[in-house]
Every structure is written in C-alpha cells, then in structure tokens.
Design a protein around this motif. Structure first.
Motif, PDB file in Angstrom:
ATOM      1  N   GLU A  58      -1.327 -11.135  -4.585  1.00 41.32           N
ATOM      2  CA  GLU A  58      -0.439 -10.629  -3.562  1.00 41.32           C
ATOM      3  C   GLU A  58       0.772 -11.256  -3.469  1.00 41.32           C
ATOM      4  OE1 GLU A  58      -2.279 -10.358   0.259  1.00 41.32           O
ATOM      5  OE2 GLU A  58      -0.375  -9.073   1.189  1.00 41.32           O
ATOM      6  N   ASN A 117       3.421  -5.764  -0.573  1.00 39.58           N
ATOM      7  CA  ASN A 117       3.638  -5.086   0.559  1.00 39.58           C
ATOM      8  C   ASN A 117       4.653  -4.329   1.085  1.00 39.58           C
ATOM      9  OD1 ASN A 117       1.126  -6.706   2.310  1.00 39.58           O
ATOM     10  ND2 ASN A 117       2.310  -8.128   1.314  1.00 39.58           N
ATOM     11  N   GLU A 149       0.173  -2.504  -1.059  1.00 39.30           N
ATOM     12  CA  GLU A 149      -0.478  -2.666   0.084  1.00 39.30           C
ATOM     13  C   GLU A 149       0.237  -1.813   1.431  1.00 39.30           C
ATOM     14  OE1 GLU A 149      -1.949  -6.504   0.826  1.00 39.30           O
ATOM     15  OE2 GLU A 149      -2.674  -6.662  -1.203  1.00 39.30           O
ATOM     16  N   ASP A 179      -4.061  -2.161   4.087  1.00 41.51           N
ATOM     17  CA  ASP A 179      -4.076  -3.619   4.801  1.00 41.51           C
ATOM     18  C   ASP A 179      -4.616  -3.730   6.048  1.00 41.51           C
ATOM     19  OD1 ASP A 179      -3.402  -6.183   4.348  1.00 41.51           O
ATOM     20  OD2 ASP A 179      -1.486  -6.057   4.023  1.00 41.51           O
ATOM     21  N   LYS A 200      -8.518  -3.582   2.691  1.00 35.80           N
ATOM     22  CA  LYS A 200      -8.649  -5.323   3.066  1.00 35.80           C
ATOM     23  C   LYS A 200      -9.093  -5.482   4.477  1.00 35.80           C
ATOM     24  CE  LYS A 200      -5.647  -7.993   0.620  1.00 35.80           C
ATOM     25  NZ  LYS A 200      -4.386  -8.502   0.481  1.00 35.80           N
TER      26      LYS A 200
END
Ligand code: C2E
Ligand code: CA
Ligand code: CA
Ligand code: CA
Length: 279
Positions: A58, A117, A149, A179, A200
């Motif tokens: 990530e 992200n 994400e 996420d 997640k």
C-alpha cells in the motif's frame, strides 16, 4: 483586510483567531510543497496468511517538510482535500506508484502490485480514469501494477456515478479494495453492487480482537460476508502474533500491520521483498 493566498483572496474579520492563522500558514506551506514536490510515498507490505508471501503493497503519502521533517497524512490530508490540492498530489501519487512499481519489478523475481488511496474529490474528476490509465500503461511491461483503495463515504456521495466510474477503471486492470470496512454507513446493499475485489477490515476491529469475544464475532462475520460475495479480506493494523493467528483461523486472506512491517521508504521495501522472495 484581504490577503492573497494562491489564486484566491481570503477575507477575514479582526476576530480572526490563532487557529485559523495556523491553518493559513499550513495551507501556504502545502501549496509550496506541491510546487516543490516535497511529497513522497512510503510502502507497507500486505502479507498472505496462507503462505506468508508479500502479495501487495500500500502506498502511503508522506510530506518531507524541510522545516519539520517527515509529516504523516493525518496532519494534512483533510486540508489537501478542502483546498483541492489533493487533485495534484493524487495524480502525482498514481504516477509515482507506477514508476516505483516498475523500479521494484526490475529487481525482483515477482512484481508486487501497489495500492493507491483515492480521495472522494479525485474520483469525481472527469480525468480520473485517464490518470489511472496512464499509470497502468506505465506498468505494462510487468503486468498491471496498480490497485485502488476507496472508502464507503466517498462512494456514498454519488452512488450511481461512482459505480460507473469504478467499473471503467476496473476494466483497465486494477483491483479495487473497500478501505476501512465497517466504519462507514455499512451500506451492505452497495457492497454487492460496487465493482470490488477486496475489503479491508478497519484497524479498530482488529485492536479489540484479543480477549473480546464480540469483536471476534464481528470480524468473523465480516470475513464470511465478504467471502460470500467472492471478495478477498485484508485485515489492517495487525500489531501482534496473537491477532495474526486469530485472523488466520478465521480464514482472513491477508494482513497488513506493524507485526510484519510499518510503512517504509522504497529502498527499504525492496530489501523486504528481496528477502521474502528468496525464502
Ligand atoms: P489508511 O488508508 O486506513 O491507511 C492505514 C494507516 O494505518 C496508515 O496511516 C498506516 O501507517 C497505519 N498503520 C499501518 N499498520 C499499522 C499498525 O499496525 N498499527 C497502527 N496503529 N497503524 C498502522 P498513515 O500512513 O498515517 O495514513 C493515514 C491515512 O491517510 C490513510 O489511512 C489514508 O486514509 C490517508 N492517506 C494516506 N496516503 C494517502 C494518499 O496517497 N491519498 C489519499 N487520498 N489518502 C491517503
Ligand atoms: Ca488505505
Ligand atoms: Ca484503511
Ligand atoms: Ca483505517
């Protein structure tokens, strides 16, 4: 009084307080940071609970402030969003992640995809799909090295539009993960409508897992639900072997957290990956 800041004028009354002044300073410094490219990406490994392999990374934003050193996103992400600066930084993050993916792939046996992200504002931009497409193309010699994400709240702002846009993006190759799962509106109905590959589980559920039977049940239920929808499950913020072992028994697919590694700079993640792939 009017004070020029970037391309806007900010008007304020004499009651202008210290907090607002502090903000203004931070905003000015962030604008400068964008111009001077003071941002960097750290990488945190995602580890398979089946065989211990590092299956992904990530990308986490850091600001290398010349005045104070490395600043974590908590201190500046919301201001980047309020000012729209997140658009420039977000685009930069996709390109940097792609070039870092290629740099790692050249030195490794197995290329490891990097998850970026995405902010709500970014997803709403007409050129968002093009940004992702460019990043995917930059990875091409080594396969699709980019993942996304997203969060529940960013999708909720315009569900239909988000679904269409995410479908377009996913057709380009990137896997998409939801996420912070469990912390939002928990719109379970959308979970099956969104083009997702993984969820997640938010760190708050993982923290409570040890010695808290109810949290165990919640985590177990999220895993069953996600698997029932054909989604992979990644637990975030895993700090102890005990948590990791409990998650493995609940058939969670991957973990991410300090128990394996904190987010680290590119050179350091290369060392981790090299070691992991030569086990
Ligand atoms: P997130 O996406 O939920 O990222 C996970 C956060 O948990 C990261 O914080 C990570 O450093 C931290 N973390 C990882 N493992 C552990 C652990 O075992 N224990 C604990 N206590 N924390 C752990 P970080 O890097 O400070 O990022 C915070 C948030 O900032 C991220 O939360 C994400 O929402 C946002 N963010 C970071 N990078 C970007 C970016 O490039 N773009 C956008 N839009 N948002 C970003
Ligand atoms: Ca994330
Ligand atoms: Ca998260
Ligand atoms: Ca989180």
């Amino acid at each position: 009084k009017a004070k020029r800041s970037g391309d806007r004028y900010l008007f304020y009354a004499p009651t202008f307080n210290a907090r607002a002044s502090e903000q203004l300073t931070l905003e000015t410094r962030l604008r400068r940071a964008v111009e001077r490219e003071e941002f960097t990406l750290f990488y945190q490994p995602k580890v398979s609970l089946e065989d211990g392999a590092v299956v992904g990374l990530e990308a986490l934003l850091r600001w290398n402030d010349p005045e104070t050193g490395l600043v974590p996103p908590l201190r500046f992400i919301s201001l980047l969003e309020e000012t729209g600066l997140i658009l420039a930084v977000g685009r930069w993050a996709f390109h940097r992640a792609a070039s870092d993916f290629v740099a790692l792939a050249r030195r490794l046996v197995k290329p490891t995809p990097i998850a970026v992200n995405v902010s709500a504002l970014q997803l709403r931009q007409p050129d968002f799909v093009r940004t992702v497409e460019e990043a995917v193309k930059a990875c091409a010699p080594f396969g699709c090295g980019i993942e996304l994400e997203i969060t529940e709240s960013m999708v909720m702002q315009d569900v239909q539009q988000s679904i269409l846009r995410l479908k377009e993006v996913r057709e380009l190759g990137p896997a998409i993960a939801m996420d912070d799962f469990g912390t939002g509106y928990s719109s379970l109905s959308y979970l099956s409508k969104l083009p997702l590959d993984a969820v997640k589980i938010d760190r708050s559920f993982i923290v409570d897992m040890t010695g808290d039977a109810e949290s165990m049940s919640v985590v177990s239920a999220i895993i069953s639900l996600a698997h029932g929808l054909g989604l992979k499950v990644i637990a975030e913020g895993v700090e102890t072997e005990d948590q990791s072992e409990r998650l493995r028994r609940l058939h969670c697919d991957q973990i991410q957290g300090y128990v394996f590694s904190p987010p680290v700079p590119l050179e350091q993640v290369l060392q981790i990956l090299t070691r992991a792939q030569n086990r």
